[in-house]
Design an enzyme around this catalytic site. Sequence first.
Site, short mmCIF file in Angstrom:
data_model
loop_
_atom_site.label_atom_id
_atom_site.label_comp_id
_atom_site.label_asym_id
_atom_site.label_seq_id
_atom_site.Cartn_x
_atom_site.Cartn_y
_atom_site.Cartn_z
N GLY A 1 0.84 -1.19 0.00
CA GLY A 1 0.00 0.00 0.00
C GLY A 1 0.87 1.24 0.00
N ARG B 1 1.39 5.59 4.88
CA ARG B 1 0.33 5.91 5.85
C ARG B 1 -1.03 5.33 5.44
NH1 ARG B 1 2.65 6.45 10.10
NH2 ARG B 1 0.90 7.52 11.00
N THR C 1 13.31 -2.92 9.75
CA THR C 1 14.41 -2.68 8.82
C THR C 1 14.86 -1.22 8.78
OG1 THR C 1 12.87 -2.35 6.99
CG2 THR C 1 13.68 -4.61 7.35
N HIS D 1 6.40 3.52 17.28
CA HIS D 1 5.99 2.21 16.77
C HIS D 1 6.15 1.12 17.84
CE1 HIS D 1 5.12 2.60 12.42
NE2 HIS D 1 5.76 3.74 12.57
N ARG E 1 3.05 -1.13 19.72
CA ARG E 1 3.01 -2.59 19.70
C ARG E 1 2.96 -3.19 21.10
NH1 ARG E 1 7.15 -1.92 15.89
NH2 ARG E 1 8.69 -2.67 17.36
N GLU F 1 16.11 -5.65 15.07
CA GLU F 1 16.41 -4.61 14.09
C GLU F 1 17.43 -5.17 13.10
OE1 GLU F 1 17.48 -1.03 16.17
OE2 GLU F 1 15.57 -0.98 17.23
#
Length: 185
Positions: free
Chosen positions: A7, A10, A33, A48, A52, A63
């Site tokens: 997609g 955002r 990543t 982020h 979570r 990472e």
Amino acid sequence: MSILVTGGARSGKSSFAERWIMANTDQAVYVATAQAFDQEMKDRIALHKHQRDHADFTWRTVEEPVGLSELLRSLRSEAEAPAVLVDCLTLWLSNVILAAEEQEDMEQSIRAAIDELVAEVKEYPGPLVLVTNEVGDGIVPEYPLGRLFRDYAGILNQSVARVCGQVFLVTVGIPIELKSREYRL
């Protein structure tokens, strides 16, 4: 089974991918990543991670900006391959391109990294959700490196989609299934 979620920026693709993983397992490896080169990116990464944070779900964050194939191979060799969410392939590709930029055989190196990743995705035995950006809908980039990125993003997305059992396009927060488990070419 592997799932590709694509997609625009955002669009809600990461949120959808996280919800899919949480609905189908009780713990997963979150492979980030992105690299934090500035404060704004550090803030995004922290946000982020905070988003979570769920009491009833366990994320193990790893990472890995470049060695994604090696990481998947390592996770595949565990006694039971864990569920994995990779966010995102286009950042990984940017990192691969920048790492290969000074090499004589730059494009061959990029292609080899893509091919190796696709092979690992195809072989991964556990749930694997990969998030990527759809970048080919915009204008042609002005600079050669931008055009190279756009071209390889298209190659990467098509190659990964080919080996995934399901593909979703997320737009305005709504996931649309583009390829179902039954779909075969």
